[in-house]
Design a protein around this motif. Structure first.
Motif, PDB file in Angstrom:
ATOM      1  N   GLY A  57       0.795  -1.210   0.000  1.00  0.00           N
ATOM      2  CA  GLY A  57       0.000   0.000   0.000  1.00  0.00           C
ATOM      3  C   GLY A  57       0.829   1.262   0.000  1.00  0.00           C
ATOM      4  O   GLY A  57       1.991   1.273   0.364  1.00  0.00           O
ATOM      5  N   ALA A  58       0.189   2.341  -0.463  1.00  0.00           N
ATOM      6  CA  ALA A  58       0.835   3.656  -0.491  1.00  0.00           C
ATOM      7  C   ALA A  58       0.416   4.421   0.754  1.00  0.00           C
ATOM      8  O   ALA A  58      -0.742   4.771   0.914  1.00  0.00           O
ATOM      9  CB  ALA A  58       0.427   4.419  -1.746  1.00  0.00           C
ATOM     10  N   LEU A  59       1.384   4.671   1.606  1.00  0.00           N
ATOM     11  CA  LEU A  59       1.128   5.253   2.923  1.00  0.00           C
ATOM     12  C   LEU A  59       0.344   6.557   2.869  1.00  0.00           C
ATOM     13  O   LEU A  59      -0.370   6.897   3.804  1.00  0.00           O
ATOM     14  CB  LEU A  59       2.474   5.497   3.602  1.00  0.00           C
ATOM     15  N   VAL A  60       0.456   7.260   1.741  1.00  0.00           N
ATOM     16  CA  VAL A  60      -0.152   8.591   1.675  1.00  0.00           C
ATOM     17  C   VAL A  60      -1.665   8.532   1.851  1.00  0.00           C
ATOM     18  O   VAL A  60      -2.273   9.465   2.355  1.00  0.00           O
ATOM     19  CB  VAL A  60       0.243   9.303   0.349  1.00  0.00           C
TER      20      VAL A  60
ATOM     21  N   LEU B 126      -2.369   8.880   5.490  1.00  0.00           N
ATOM     22  CA  LEU B 126      -2.014  10.189   6.031  1.00  0.00           C
ATOM     23  C   LEU B 126      -3.106  11.207   5.674  1.00  0.00           C
ATOM     24  O   LEU B 126      -3.909  10.955   4.781  1.00  0.00           O
ATOM     25  CB  LEU B 126      -0.659  10.613   5.456  1.00  0.00           C
TER      26      LEU B 126
ATOM     27  N   LEU C 154      -3.138  14.208 -10.694  1.00  0.00           N
ATOM     28  CA  LEU C 154      -3.572  14.965  -9.517  1.00  0.00           C
ATOM     29  C   LEU C 154      -3.163  16.435  -9.610  1.00  0.00           C
ATOM     30  O   LEU C 154      -3.983  17.322  -9.420  1.00  0.00           O
ATOM     31  CB  LEU C 154      -2.963  14.363  -8.246  1.00  0.00           C
TER      32      LEU C 154
ATOM     33  N   ILE D  30       4.297  12.743  -3.036  1.00  0.00           N
ATOM     34  CA  ILE D  30       3.426  11.584  -2.834  1.00  0.00           C
ATOM     35  C   ILE D  30       4.264  10.313  -2.705  1.00  0.00           C
ATOM     36  O   ILE D  30       4.036   9.479  -1.826  1.00  0.00           O
ATOM     37  CB  ILE D  30       2.400  11.478  -3.986  1.00  0.00           C
TER      38      ILE D  30
ATOM     39  N   LEU E 291       6.106  10.339   0.739  1.00  0.00           N
ATOM     40  CA  LEU E 291       5.217  10.074   1.864  1.00  0.00           C
ATOM     41  C   LEU E 291       4.750   8.626   1.845  1.00  0.00           C
ATOM     42  O   LEU E 291       4.573   8.014   2.893  1.00  0.00           O
ATOM     43  CB  LEU E 291       3.998  10.992   1.823  1.00  0.00           C
ATOM     44  N   SER E 292       4.538   8.086   0.634  1.00  0.00           N
ATOM     45  CA  SER E 292       3.933   6.759   0.542  1.00  0.00           C
ATOM     46  C   SER E 292       4.942   5.639   0.683  1.00  0.00           C
ATOM     47  O   SER E 292       4.659   4.619   1.299  1.00  0.00           O
ATOM     48  CB  SER E 292       3.221   6.595  -0.794  1.00  0.00           C
ATOM     49  N   PHE E 293       6.110   5.801   0.074  1.00  0.00           N
ATOM     50  CA  PHE E 293       7.069   4.694   0.033  1.00  0.00           C
ATOM     51  C   PHE E 293       8.417   5.146   0.587  1.00  0.00           C
ATOM     52  O   PHE E 293       9.406   5.196  -0.152  1.00  0.00           O
ATOM     53  CB  PHE E 293       7.224   4.178  -1.399  1.00  0.00           C
ATOM     54  N   PRO E 294       8.473   5.491   1.883  1.00  0.00           N
ATOM     55  CA  PRO E 294       9.734   6.013   2.426  1.00  0.00           C
ATOM     56  C   PRO E 294      10.890   5.034   2.276  1.00  0.00           C
ATOM     57  O   PRO E 294      12.026   5.458   2.066  1.00  0.00           O
ATOM     58  CB  PRO E 294       9.408   6.283   3.895  1.00  0.00           C
TER      59      PRO E 294
END
Lengths: 223, 345
Positions: free
Chosen positions: A180-183, A186, B108, B130, B133-136
């Protein structure tokens, strides 16, 4: 009979608190990180809505118009306090996750709007149906948004269901084959998700229609 | 004979989108070459994947919005966004990283706000934010510069392609063994653990000026930036004010305590500073529109970048600084719009 049907359809769809009236957005955005969280907050809000509407409807003839908002808020806050203590007693973990957002149900505009515009003017039966359907409509949006964010953000569904069903359900959530994409979990994900839901709603009921409907309502009530 | 009579100005600036975008791509060539020299061909794979993804999402969005597809696809703006994203993600990345970055940038940040010319945020930086934040984890797996033997395991082109496509490496390579944190990341983590700058900078990834390899990438990016200035595609205000403000802040803190704060040269020549100053913050759509406003905009980005790098949660802060200042642009423009002569209050 058709009257009741209209009430139910209004609450669930045509006057849906979250998608059409855009009320109670704060808890909606903050809590929907998982489907279970959304479900829990939805149930709590629905219970408060039904109870508030029935009590307000019962005392509507004795209400002084000048202090009615005060009375509404007192009724709502005593009910929310009860719910808060009950969740803490029976779903302690869930209470830890939802935290501040259970007491914050008091400030959910949906409840005050229902008390003011429905319960203080209608019979108890009608008020309960209207409150219940508005609550279910709100819960449905919480569920969809929570599920959407959980699938995209964590690659799972129903995680934390054990907080509602007990320890026997610890492993009974669905895990998808990606992380999954953490964003999505958030805060930005909440805004993206709600925006997408409202855009989809726009396909069926355009915002222009809603504004038009609102204007005719206002001019009618003034006329 | 026909003599066309036009009013001034007679020397026209370059205003067409395809020409501007082509020059931006030319200007990125020097830094790309240095990048490949130090980090291998991984960036080409990312550029290719990101460009394809950007073009496809651009075409889909134009189709949905009922806009003419061909001119917008051919103007190269989507390619520039994709290339900038490829610069900001690690050279060793699974294929879906550039795909998600480029498509979220185009969908987006660009088209949901109304397409080219109407986007309030810099699309490439939205895509990067994005991803970060999503895939650190994936976004911080940088391979170290490989031009000299720094004691790290090397990775060849074939293994890079394989990793991009399948997400796994040949059995003789271990992802943790061939990847490293970036210099800015190492400094951030080291300072938190009480290691002084001097000790940190004696590590193999550091050189006199900045991070090993990074300094030359940044210097050559600056050459590209000067080319853009020379061609008149960007104005000097944003890059100069951005670089000046980051230098001033870094110098102040460096003079106060050189053991706890990085030197100005390190701040200028690491991470995305120069790329941001010349190529990202100068995006004509999302940047401030008046000269005075551009100075404020650039200086604020520099200050915010320094603040996020020093006290924030992420090692580099340029992307977030640009996005935050994008939000402030309407306000800056409002206060810096020149007064019409005689209308002044």
């Amino acid at each position: 009979m058709s009257d009741i049907k209209t009430l139910i359809v209004d609450g669930l769809w045509t006057k849906n608190p979250a998608l059409i009236q855009l009320l109670g957005i704060c808890p909606l955005l903050a809590i929907t990180t998982t489907l279970v969280n959304g479900l829990a907050l939805g149930i709590a809000t629905t219970v408060v809505l039904i109870c508030t509407n029935s009590i307000v409807s019962l005392i509507r003839h004795t209400l002084l118009p000048s202090v009615r908002i005060l009375i509404f808020v007192m009724i709502i806050s005593s009910l929310v306090t009860t719910i808060d203590l009950l969740t803490n007693a029976f779903f302690h973990e869930l209470h830890g996750v939802l935290g501040l957002f259970i007491p914050l149900i008091i400030t959910n505009c949906t409840i005050l709007a229902q008390a003011e515009s429905v319960a203080s003017r209608n019979s108890i039966g009608k008020s309960i149906i209207s409150g219940g359907s508005a609550g279910l409509g709100f819960t449905a949006v919480l569920l969809v948004l929570g599920g959407f964010r959980e699938i995209i953000g964590r690659g799972s569904l129903f995680s934390g269901i054990d907080m509602i069903l007990g320890d026997s359900a610890t492993d009974s959530f669905i895990k998808f084959p990606f992380d999954g994409a953490l964003v999505a979990i958030l805060p930005p994900g909440a805004f993206f998700g709600l925006a997408i839901l409202i855009a989809l709603r726009n396909l069926f009921i355009p915002t222009a229609t809603i504004e038009q409907r609102l204007e005719t309502n206002i001019s009618e009530s003034h006329g | 004979m026909n003599f066309p009579i036009n009013s001034s100005p007679h020397v026209l600036p370059i205003t067409s989108v395809p020409i501007i975008m082509r020059h931006v791509l030319y200007a990125l060539i020097p830094s790309t070459i240095v990048y490949v020299w130090y980090f291998g061909f991984g960036i080409f794979i990312n550029m290719l994947i990101a460009s394809i993804a950007a073009l496809i999402s651009e075409a889909i969005m134009l189709r949905i919005r009922n806009r003419p597809i061909k001119p917008s696809l051919a103007d190269g703006s989507a390619i520039v966004t994709a290339i900038l994203i490829a610069f900001s993600i690690p050279p060793l990345a699974p294929w879906w990283l550039p795909v998600l970055g480029a498509s979220s940038a185009i969908v987006l940040a660009k088209h949901l706000y109304g397409g080219i010319g109407a986007n309030i945020f810099n699309p490439a930086m939205v895509g990067y934010a994005i991803l970060l934040l999503s895939f650190p984890v994936q976004m911080t797996h940088w391979i170290p510069p490989q031009i000299e033997n720094l004691g790290f395991q090397n990775i060849d082109l074939w293994s890079t392609v394989l990793y991009s496509v399948t997400g796994s490496l040949p059995s003789n390579l271990n992802l943790d063994a061939i990847t490293q944190a970036t210099p800015l990341d190492i400094v951030k983590g080291g300072l938190k653990n009480g290691i002084s700058i001097n000790e940190l900078r004696s590590g193999p990834l550091f050189s006199q000026l900045g991070g090993y390899g990074w300094e030359w990438i940044n210097i050559f990016t600056a050459f590209g930036g000067v080319y853009l200035l020379y061609k008149g595609i960007i104005r000097w205000h944003i890059p100069v004010s951005l670089l000046t403000s980051i230098t001033i802040f870094a110098a102040l803190f460096y003079l106060y305590d050189p053991n706890q704060n990085l030197s100005p040269s390190f701040h200028l020549l690491s991470g995305a500073t120069v790329l941001g100053a010349f190529f990202i913050a100068t995006d004509p759509v999302s940047a401030a529109a008046t000269n005075q406003g551009r100075l404020i905009y650039g200086a604020s980005i520099g200050a915010l970048t320094y603040a996020i790098r020093t006290w924030g949660g992420y090692p580099d802060g340029l992307a977030f600084a640009v996005l935050l200042m994008n939000l402030m642009v309407p306000l800056i423009d409002r206060f810096t719009t020149p007064k019409i002569y005689g209308q002044q209050q």
